[in-house]
Design a protein around this motif. Structure first.
Motif, PDB file in Angstrom:
ATOM      1  N   GLU A   1       0.780  -1.137  -0.026  1.00 30.11           N
ATOM      2  CA  GLU A   1      -0.137  -0.107   0.166  1.00 30.11           C
ATOM      3  C   GLU A   1       0.981   1.212  -0.064  1.00 30.11           C
ATOM      4  O   GLU A   1       0.793   2.210  -0.886  1.00 30.11           O
ATOM      5  N   GLU A   2       1.758   1.269   0.846  1.00 27.30           N
ATOM      6  CA  GLU A   2       2.913   2.381   0.876  1.00 27.30           C
ATOM      7  C   GLU A   2       3.496   2.694  -0.423  1.00 27.30           C
ATOM      8  O   GLU A   2       3.864   3.795  -0.834  1.00 27.30           O
ATOM      9  N   ALA A   3       3.964   1.405  -1.211  1.00 25.43           N
ATOM     10  CA  ALA A   3       4.523   1.554  -2.532  1.00 25.43           C
ATOM     11  C   ALA A   3       3.701   2.355  -3.652  1.00 25.43           C
ATOM     12  O   ALA A   3       3.908   3.248  -4.358  1.00 25.43           O
ATOM     13  N   ILE A   4       2.298   1.927  -3.517  1.00 24.41           N
ATOM     14  CA  ILE A   4       1.339   2.195  -4.360  1.00 24.41           C
ATOM     15  C   ILE A   4       1.115   3.700  -4.264  1.00 24.41           C
ATOM     16  O   ILE A   4       0.995   4.502  -4.954  1.00 24.41           O
ATOM     17  N   GLN A   5       1.024   4.139  -3.030  1.00 20.72           N
ATOM     18  CA  GLN A   5       0.747   5.584  -2.787  1.00 20.72           C
ATOM     19  C   GLN A   5       1.798   6.415  -3.037  1.00 20.72           C
ATOM     20  O   GLN A   5       1.651   7.270  -3.611  1.00 20.72           O
ATOM     21  N   LEU A   6       3.135   6.047  -2.976  1.00 21.68           N
ATOM     22  CA  LEU A   6       4.312   6.784  -3.233  1.00 21.68           C
ATOM     23  C   LEU A   6       4.112   6.951  -4.693  1.00 21.68           C
ATOM     24  O   LEU A   6       4.714   7.699  -5.349  1.00 21.68           O
ATOM     25  N   ILE A   7       3.919   5.787  -5.465  1.00 21.42           N
ATOM     26  CA  ILE A   7       4.029   5.833  -7.048  1.00 21.42           C
ATOM     27  C   ILE A   7       2.701   6.748  -7.569  1.00 21.42           C
ATOM     28  O   ILE A   7       3.042   7.814  -8.467  1.00 21.42           O
ATOM     29  N   GLN A   8       1.683   6.939  -6.896  1.00 21.77           N
ATOM     30  CA  GLN A   8       0.496   7.682  -7.185  1.00 21.77           C
ATOM     31  C   GLN A   8       0.954   9.053  -6.924  1.00 21.77           C
ATOM     32  O   GLN A   8       0.631   9.919  -7.824  1.00 21.77           O
ATOM     33  N   VAL A   9       1.444   9.423  -6.097  1.00 23.97           N
ATOM     34  CA  VAL A   9       1.949  10.706  -5.442  1.00 23.97           C
ATOM     35  C   VAL A   9       2.917  11.464  -6.780  1.00 23.97           C
ATOM     36  O   VAL A   9       2.770  12.451  -7.221  1.00 23.97           O
TER      37      VAL A   9
END
Length: 658
Positions: free
Chosen positions: A164-172
């Motif tokens: 989840e943290e990795a997906i959020q970082l990519i989205q940002v």
């Protein structure tokens, strides 16, 4: 430059050495002590300057001459001149008790410039050890490369992250990228709209052909005129000597051609040196084949003649000298000495009558001379030059030059290759010494057989009684030997110790820096200020000269280092940015020395304890002596004696060495 020019320069330098030897070093009458310090200083300083001029000539001759036999003699003279310069520097120091010596007034009197007496650094310091230095540099580079590779391959710390943290970082990051693109696109649209609006308001430009041509002509004429003016100014500066002429190709400059000629001469030197070494073996073999048997036979005849003459004079055969006593060479030396004594006795008999008259006259004068004994016994106080270790070297070189090269006809040897006749003269001595050893062994056996044959003829076959063995004398007490330093690393090679010191950062790679890059002016008012009672501030020129005298010249040549007075350590102080480390780098570069960094900040916590410190010093000195020359650098040396260094005073090692 030509061979003739360097030969002429060598003859000029040799003449300068001869004048110095006759006037100051080896005068016919011993010089009187000089009581005036100023006169003594001027005398020593003048000798120092004259030796420096000779040194400059010899250094250039040795670097550029291609004749291998001449170069060997010049090298001998060059080492002697360097050593004598260092001795003169020591004499100047003993007179003034100051490190810096100034003789700008003497340069004016001798019509010389500071550039004329600048001490050059002999180029053979590096050229003759080029292979060793390349191998050492290669070893140091390989060790440092391995260290860098090991540092690069260290495992990096893994960063743990949930999905989840990795997906959020990519989205940002993706939203930020799209926002930047959208903003840039909108900005371009806005600028294009403004340009269109302004073009509608102005309308299309109205420009006919005449106006366009006028504008182009105006711009071109201005440009061409400015270019012509710049060219005229450049020509004027060159004409006045304020600027160098612009050369399109560097290959046609005098400096480039001179450099190429020097490189070509160095190649010729190597070629002629190989030919000379090969000629030494071939000439020796030829002489052994052609002249060896005759020399051997002649020696045997002379020794047999000595057997017969001694037997006729004493009634028995002589004892043959041992090899330690010199063998047959000692026999002929004694015979020559006896002949010389006989000649002197013959002359002495003729001169007896004269001696009788002289004795009477001396008896009369002796009574008068007794009064002046007290004055002779009291030695006059004053300055006298100390005995030199290099004057005999210079004198021998001068005699060798006078006997071999001064009047030698070299009209046939235009290419300046080796002289075969000189090789023959040198090899004949070697061959004679080798043959003499062989002849001595043969003649000892022959003499032994002769004695046995005579004893048999006389019927002395019985062995005589053995004499009592004399009591062995008590062995003298051996003097106390100094304690030998323990080898703390007997099982380790020098390469292994060198590798460890490099890995620990003790041996560092020194940047290539020439002493000529340390640029500065000469002080022309130093002598005037000193006479006025003001101690002048040393100039950069003086600092360079002192570093050359104390550091570079004594370390560059082994022959000079063994005999010349040298200072084992030197402290360079000054504010930040004046070039202290640059001088250190220049010393290491000019002599090809290893650099050991024993700065307190560098060795802290590396070899802890007294045992560790002893091991470090042992390794440093062992490697430094084995692979000399070496320089030990101790930066911030005052911190070595501090009990506790303040945190604010801690200085990190300069990255210049890493």
């Amino acid at each position: 430059m030509s061979h003739w020019l360097y030969n002429h320069q060598w003859h000029s330098a040799q003449q300068g050495i001869g004048d110095l030897l006759l006037e100051h070093e080896l005068p016919q009458q011993p010089p009187k002590p000089e009581k005036d310090k100023v006169v003594a200083f001027n005398k020593v300083a003048t000798m120092y300057i004259r030796y420096t001029l000779v040194f400059r000539k010899l250094e250039e001759c040795y670097d550029q001459m291609v004749h291998p036999q001449k170069r060997r003699l010049i090298r001998h003279m060059l080492d002697g001149t360097i050593g004598r310069i260092l001795e003169m520097k020591q004499e100047l120091f003993s007179l003034e008790l100051l490190e810096y010596s100034y003789f700008d007034d003497l340069l004016t009197d001798m019509k010389l410039t500071p550039a004329d007496v600048e001490l050059p650094i002999p180029r053979y310091f590096l050229s003759e050890n080029a292979k060793v230095l390349k191998e050492r540099e290669k070893l140091l580079g390989s060790i440092l490369a391995q260290m860098e590779a090991q540092n690069d391959t260290k495992p990096e710390e893994e960063v743990t992250m949930t999905t989840e943290e990795a997906i959020q970082l990519i989205q940002v990051h993706e939203r930020a990228r799209q926002g930047q693109l959208r903003a840039r696109f909108m900005k371009d649209i806005k600028l294009q709209a403004e340009r269109d609006k302004q073009s509608e308001l102005r309308g299309h430009p109205k420009l006919d052909k005449t106006m366009a041509a006028t504008i182009i002509q105006k711009m071109w004429r201005g440009f061409s005129q400015r270019r012509a003016v710049e060219a005229m100014r450049a020509e004027e500066l060159v004409f006045l000597g304020m600027a160098l002429p612009v050369v399109k190709s560097q290959r046609h400059t005098a400096a480039y051609l001179a450099r190429k000629t020097e490189e070509k001469r160095h190649g010729t030197q190597e070629q002629y040196e190989k030919e000379y070494i090969e000629a030494l073996d071939t000439v020796k073999q030829r002489l052994e084949e052609t002249e060896g048997p005759d020399v051997k036979e002649q020696m045997q005849d002379q020794i047999r003649q000595w057997f017969i003459e001694t037997r006729d004079a004493t009634g028995k055969f002589p004892d043959y000298p041992d090899e330690e006593e010199g063998g047959s060479e000692a026999i002929f030396k004694k015979r020559e000495e006896l002949k010389a004594d006989d000649n002197e006795e013959g002359k002495g008999k003729k001169g007896k009558g004269k001696k009788g008259k002289d004795k009477k006259e001396k008896g009369k004068k002796g009574k008068k001379g007794k009064k002046g004994k007290k004055g002779d016994e009291e030695e006059e106080s004053g300055f006298v030059l100390a005995p030199s270790n290099f004057v005999p070297t210079l004198n021998d070189s001068s005699l060798n030059y006078a006997s071999t090269w001064q009047d030698r006809d070299e009209s046939v040897n235009l290419l300046q290759k080796h002289d075969v006749e000189l090789i023959k003269d040198a090899k004949r001595v070697e061959i004679e010494a080798e043959i003499r050893k062989q002849v001595d062994e043969l003649m000892r056996e022959e003499l032994k057989n002769l004695k046995l044959a005579i004893e048999k003829d006389k019927g002395k076959g019985k062995k005589g009684k053995k004499g009592k063995k004399g009591k062995k004398g008590k062995k003298g007490k051996k003097g106390k030997k100094g304690k030998k330093e323990k080898d703390l690393t007997p099982d380790r090679s020098i390469e292994d110790l060198y590798t460890e010191l490099v890995r620990e950062g003790i041996i560092v790679k020194c940047p290539k820096t020439r002493l000529s890059e340390y640029v500065g002016e000469y002080s022309f008012l130093a002598t005037t200020l000193r006479r006025s009672g003001i101690e002048p501030m040393p100039s950069v020129y003086d600092v360079k000269r002192l570093v050359t005298e104390h550091c570079i010249l004594p370390m560059g040549s082994q022959a000079v280092h063994e005999k010349a007075p040298h200072i084992p350590s030197l402290m360079i102080t000054g504010p930040r940015g004046v070039g202290k480390k640059m001088l250190l780098q220049a010393v290491c570069t000019e002599v090809g020395a290893n650099l050991f960094d024993l700065t307190p900040a560098n060795i802290a916590d590396r070899y802890p304890g007294k045992a560790g410190l002893n091991m470090l010093l042992h390794m440093v000195f062992k490697v430094g002596k084995a692979w000399a020359p070496s320089v030990v650098f101790i930066g911030d040396c005052e911190k070595t004696w501090m009990k506790k260094v303040p945190k604010t005073d801690k200085v990190k090692l300069s990255p210049i060495f890493h």
